[in-house]
Design a protein around this motif. Structure first.
Motif, PDB file in Angstrom:
ATOM      1  N   GLU A   1      45.485  49.052  40.957  1.00  0.00           N
ATOM      2  CA  GLU A   1      44.137  48.593  40.636  1.00  0.00           C
ATOM      3  C   GLU A   1      44.160  47.071  40.421  1.00  0.00           C
ATOM      4  OE1 GLU A   1      41.233  50.255  40.491  1.00  0.00           O
ATOM      5  OE2 GLU A   1      42.285  52.040  41.224  1.00  0.00           O
ATOM      6  N   PRO A   2      43.060  46.379  40.730  1.00  0.00           N
ATOM      7  CA  PRO A   2      43.038  44.925  40.528  1.00  0.00           C
ATOM      8  C   PRO A   2      43.285  44.562  39.064  1.00  0.00           C
ATOM      9  CG  PRO A   2      41.174  45.626  41.866  1.00  0.00           C
ATOM     10  CD  PRO A   2      41.811  46.871  41.338  1.00  0.00           C
ATOM     11  N   ASP A   3      44.104  43.570  38.853  1.00  0.00           N
ATOM     12  CA  ASP A   3      44.452  43.087  37.523  1.00  0.00           C
ATOM     13  C   ASP A   3      43.879  41.689  37.352  1.00  0.00           C
ATOM     14  OD1 ASP A   3      45.655  42.126  35.200  1.00  0.00           O
ATOM     15  OD2 ASP A   3      47.537  43.189  35.574  1.00  0.00           O
ATOM     16  N   GLY A   4      42.976  41.538  36.399  1.00  0.00           N
ATOM     17  CA  GLY A   4      42.290  40.274  36.196  1.00  0.00           C
ATOM     18  C   GLY A   4      43.176  39.128  35.765  1.00  0.00           C
ATOM     19  N   ARG A   5      44.414  39.408  35.408  1.00  0.00           N
ATOM     20  CA  ARG A   5      45.316  38.315  35.036  1.00  0.00           C
ATOM     21  C   ARG A   5      45.759  37.511  36.247  1.00  0.00           C
ATOM     22  NH1 ARG A   5      50.010  41.391  32.109  1.00  0.00           N
ATOM     23  NH2 ARG A   5      49.667  42.677  33.966  1.00  0.00           N
TER      24      ARG A   5
ATOM     25  N   GLU B   1      51.203  32.788  33.923  1.00  0.00           N
ATOM     26  CA  GLU B   1      50.113  33.268  34.759  1.00  0.00           C
ATOM     27  C   GLU B   1      50.557  33.336  36.225  1.00  0.00           C
ATOM     28  OE1 GLU B   1      46.538  31.163  34.092  1.00  0.00           O
ATOM     29  OE2 GLU B   1      46.555  31.482  31.924  1.00  0.00           O
ATOM     30  N   HIS B   2      50.334  34.489  36.839  1.00  0.00           N
ATOM     31  CA  HIS B   2      50.764  34.686  38.220  1.00  0.00           C
ATOM     32  C   HIS B   2      49.612  34.383  39.169  1.00  0.00           C
ATOM     33  CE1 HIS B   2      54.718  36.903  37.650  1.00  0.00           C
ATOM     34  NE2 HIS B   2      54.302  36.611  36.429  1.00  0.00           N
ATOM     35  N   LYS B   3      49.965  33.885  40.331  1.00  0.00           N
ATOM     36  CA  LYS B   3      48.965  33.487  41.303  1.00  0.00           C
ATOM     37  C   LYS B   3      48.395  34.681  42.062  1.00  0.00           C
ATOM     38  CE  LYS B   3      51.837  29.362  42.068  1.00  0.00           C
ATOM     39  NZ  LYS B   3      51.077  28.261  41.519  1.00  0.00           N
ATOM     40  N   THR B   4      49.221  35.701  42.310  1.00  0.00           N
ATOM     41  CA  THR B   4      48.786  36.806  43.160  1.00  0.00           C
ATOM     42  C   THR B   4      49.416  38.119  42.720  1.00  0.00           C
ATOM     43  OG1 THR B   4      48.771  37.635  45.445  1.00  0.00           O
ATOM     44  CG2 THR B   4      50.644  36.300  44.790  1.00  0.00           C
ATOM     45  N   GLN B   5      48.713  39.209  42.998  1.00  0.00           N
ATOM     46  CA  GLN B   5      49.202  40.559  42.721  1.00  0.00           C
ATOM     47  C   GLN B   5      49.965  41.124  43.917  1.00  0.00           C
ATOM     48  OE1 GLN B   5      45.993  42.993  41.245  1.00  0.00           O
ATOM     49  NE2 GLN B   5      47.340  44.606  40.481  1.00  0.00           N
ATOM     50  N   ALA B   6      50.238  40.279  44.896  1.00  0.00           N
ATOM     51  CA  ALA B   6      50.857  40.749  46.135  1.00  0.00           C
ATOM     52  C   ALA B   6      52.191  41.445  45.886  1.00  0.00           C
ATOM     53  CB  ALA B   6      51.053  39.575  47.096  1.00  0.00           C
ATOM     54  N   ALA B   7      52.993  40.944  44.958  1.00  0.00           N
ATOM     55  CA  ALA B   7      54.301  41.549  44.714  1.00  0.00           C
ATOM     56  C   ALA B   7      54.159  42.980  44.199  1.00  0.00           C
ATOM     57  CB  ALA B   7      55.099  40.696  43.728  1.00  0.00           C
ATOM     58  N   ALA B   8      53.197  43.218  43.317  1.00  0.00           N
ATOM     59  CA  ALA B   8      52.988  44.579  42.798  1.00  0.00           C
ATOM     60  C   ALA B   8      52.514  45.513  43.903  1.00  0.00           C
ATOM     61  CB  ALA B   8      51.974  44.543  41.657  1.00  0.00           C
ATOM     62  N   VAL B   9      51.626  45.031  44.764  1.00  0.00           N
ATOM     63  CA  VAL B   9      51.151  45.841  45.885  1.00  0.00           C
ATOM     64  C   VAL B   9      52.305  46.149  46.839  1.00  0.00           C
ATOM     65  CG1 VAL B   9      49.625  45.848  47.901  1.00  0.00           C
ATOM     66  CG2 VAL B   9      48.801  44.962  45.712  1.00  0.00           C
ATOM     67  N   ALA B  10      53.116  45.139  47.131  1.00  0.00           N
ATOM     68  CA  ALA B  10      54.241  45.351  48.042  1.00  0.00           C
ATOM     69  C   ALA B  10      55.261  46.319  47.455  1.00  0.00           C
ATOM     70  CB  ALA B  10      54.901  44.015  48.366  1.00  0.00           C
ATOM     71  N   ASP B  11      55.515  46.232  46.154  1.00  0.00           N
ATOM     72  CA  ASP B  11      56.444  47.163  45.514  1.00  0.00           C
ATOM     73  C   ASP B  11      55.965  48.601  45.653  1.00  0.00           C
ATOM     74  OD1 ASP B  11      58.119  45.132  44.759  1.00  0.00           O
ATOM     75  OD2 ASP B  11      57.360  45.002  42.699  1.00  0.00           O
ATOM     76  N   ALA B  12      54.667  48.822  45.443  1.00  0.00           N
ATOM     77  CA  ALA B  12      54.118  50.164  45.552  1.00  0.00           C
ATOM     78  C   ALA B  12      54.206  50.678  46.989  1.00  0.00           C
ATOM     79  CB  ALA B  12      52.668  50.166  45.073  1.00  0.00           C
ATOM     80  N   LEU B  13      53.954  49.819  47.954  1.00  0.00           N
ATOM     81  CA  LEU B  13      54.041  50.238  49.353  1.00  0.00           C
ATOM     82  C   LEU B  13      55.478  50.549  49.752  1.00  0.00           C
ATOM     83  CD1 LEU B  13      51.492  47.807  51.040  1.00  0.00           C
ATOM     84  CD2 LEU B  13      51.419  50.306  51.120  1.00  0.00           C
ATOM     85  N   ARG B  14      56.405  49.736  49.319  1.00  0.00           N
ATOM     86  CA  ARG B  14      57.810  50.010  49.664  1.00  0.00           C
ATOM     87  C   ARG B  14      58.280  51.337  49.069  1.00  0.00           C
ATOM     88  NH1 ARG B  14      58.532  44.317  48.809  1.00  0.00           N
ATOM     89  NH2 ARG B  14      59.118  44.777  46.656  1.00  0.00           N
TER      90      ARG B  14
END
Length: 525
Positions: free
Chosen positions: A503-507, A384-397
């Protein structure tokens, strides 16, 4: 620390039933204990997730010059000890996600022998093994040993405080008194919920001194008060935080949170392993607090409680009740991670419960607790991951160009994602337009209520000009009701339909949308 009750400081009292013995474990038993401890250490040294909000704030504050750290903490709402320890750690070890979490890992591992020593004080060798294994397999303790926050430090300090206080009550002396004072100060300067535990412990010691006409418990309170002197330099900041920061992101909880807290300690959610561990921990804690003897299938209970578990159980229950009552009165939010201040005491009560049982019953029950705890801890730490920040950052980069503007709504989404992005992007937070590295919690709700998302959106679009605008947002944050949607609507009216990327991921515990608007077209001839 444990509240002092008459007779409860006699932790050397035999707690196994007559004739059950406290035999040394055979080679297979030693191997099993060693395996669980190694597994417990492994659960504490790695998490695949990026830093989430609270962790990123801690790391960013500790990354400041030392003279700036107290002022940043004053606006953050946290006490200073963990931040100062992390400040030194970052400069020796490093600032990567893994490196900053290793501090909590080290503290979490150090708590294991402390738990064993505390268990031995309470219930001999059986108590030592039970306390060690229950903490090693604790999903809650493992999870927070992989988080760059103060909770593993709190667990270690509570165990050290228990040992210091118990040592002083056994053999009063200046050196032991100083240790009581130092652990008192360290707890108060690490997490404010420690103040509730210290109040309960101090009250219990004074009640014990009055009832038993004994001086050592009262003198122990004096040493605790002496340790409190070390808190005085921080007192003005604490009072400012009480008046201006608080917990605007959440609501206070009712007293039913006590039971749900045990579920969280067992791993949270509705997994079978969580439910089994919850039931076993409650059973063992009940036995530790009240069991007189056990033989065969018969257990004798004393509803008045029995030492040494009685004092620990009262300390846990009274601390939670006091904290929840103050939260209801002041409107402060409740989060189960705050209960790290009583988790080790609860596990010690459960360890006493194991020692109360005959070995033929206690060993299998302890094994069930260890297996179910590990089964809950492994997915908590590794899946279980704490945050979706890495996915958001990957998309922005992948999509954003130098000079593009990234805005976070609410600002609570900024710290985790911003640290993963290149400095070529212009980043800011709604509604202040400030830096996304930290959150300014001072008068937070009042500031957000007075914000104007439409005006902010028009100004943002004009400032971005010929650069794209990217919005990282979520719609379920308190004090932002409807504002992030209004900001997105204003940008759409000015720049056309957005490009949705994430999109927000409930996991994820912390999730977010990511959408972007193309640059404004230059006016034609």
């Amino acid at each position: 620390m444990s509240a002092g009750l008459p007779g409860d400081s006699a932790v050397g009292e035999a707690v196994r039933p007559a004739g059950s013995g406290d035999r040394r474990a055979g080679p297979w038993g030693v191997a099993a204990v060693g395996f669980v401890v190694v597994l417990g250490v492994a659960l504490r040294v790695h998490s695949p997730s990026a830093l989430w909000l609270d962790e990123a704030i801690s790391v960013n504050i500790s990354g400041l010059p030392l003279r700036e750290v107290p002022a940043a903490l004053r606006r953050d709402g946290a006490p200073p000890l963990y931040a100062l320890v992390l400040w030194g750690w970052e400069r020796v070890v490093g600032t990567s996600t893994t490196e900053v979490r290793w501090l909590s890992s080290l503290l979490g591992v150090a708590a294991l022998p402390a738990a064993a020593l505390a268990g031995a004080r309470l219930a001999g060798r059986s108590g030592a093994v039970a306390a060690l294994l229950l903490l090693a397999a604790s999903p809650f303790a493992a999870y927070y040993s992989t988080e760059a926050r103060m909770y593993s430090l709190v667990i270690l300090l509570v165990l050290c405080g228990f040992l210091a206080l118990d040592g002083y009550l056994r053999r009063p002396g200046a050196v032991r008194g100083v240790l009581v004072g130092l652990t008192t100060a360290a707890l108060a300067l690490t997490h404010y919920w420690s103040l509730f535990l210290l109040a309960v412990v101090g009250g219990g010691l004074l009640a014990s001194a009055w009832q038993a006409r004994s001086r050592p418990p009262a003198r122990a309170v004096g040493w605790m008060a002496a340790g409190g002197v070390l808190f005085l330099p921080w007192l003005p900041s604490f009072l400012y935080q009480v008046a201006h920061t608080g917990t605007p992101w959440g609501a206070p909880a009712g007293f039913t949170a006590v039971l749900s807290t045990v579920v969280v300690w067992a791993g949270g959610g509705s997994r079978p392993s969580t439910l089994v561990l919850t039931a076993v921990l409650l059973l063992l804690a009940g036995l530790g607090a009240a069991a007189v003897s056990a033989s065969g299938s018969r257990v004798e209970l004393d509803l008045r409680g029995r030492p040494p578990g009685r004092a620990l159980a009262l300390a846990v229950g009274a601390t939670l009740a006091l904290a929840l009552a103050v939260g209801r009165f002041t409107g402060a939010a409740f989060d189960a991670r705050y209960t790290s201040v009583v988790l080790p005491l609860f596990l010690l009560v459960a360890a006493v419960g194991v020692a109360r049982l005959p070995r033929a019953i206690g060993t299998p029950v302890l094994a069930v607790a260890v297996v179910s705890g590990t089964a809950s801890a492994v997915p908590d730490v590794y899946v279980e991951h704490k945050t979706q920040a890495a996915a958001v950052a990957d998309a922005l980069r992948a999509q954003a160009l130098p000079g593009d503007v990234v805005v976070y709504c609410p600002d609570q989404l900024g710290p985790a994602t911003s640290r993963l992005l290149p400095g070529s992007l212009r980043q800011e937070v709604y509604p202040t337009g400030g830096s996304p590295e930290r959150v300014d919690w001072v008068d937070y709700a009042q500031r957000n209520v007075g914000a104007d998302p439409e005006a902010y959106g028009r100004d943002l679009s004009a400032r971005a000009g010929g650069s794209a605008v990217w919005l990282v947002f979520h719609t379920h944050y308190r004090t932002y009701e409807g504002q992030c949607e209004a900001l997105a609507g204003t940008l759409t009216a000015l720049r056309g339909d957005p490009l949705p990327l994430v999109e927000p991921d409930g996991r994820y515990f912390e999730s977010a949308h990511l959408v972007g608007w193309a640059p404004l077209r230059a006016p034609g001839p």
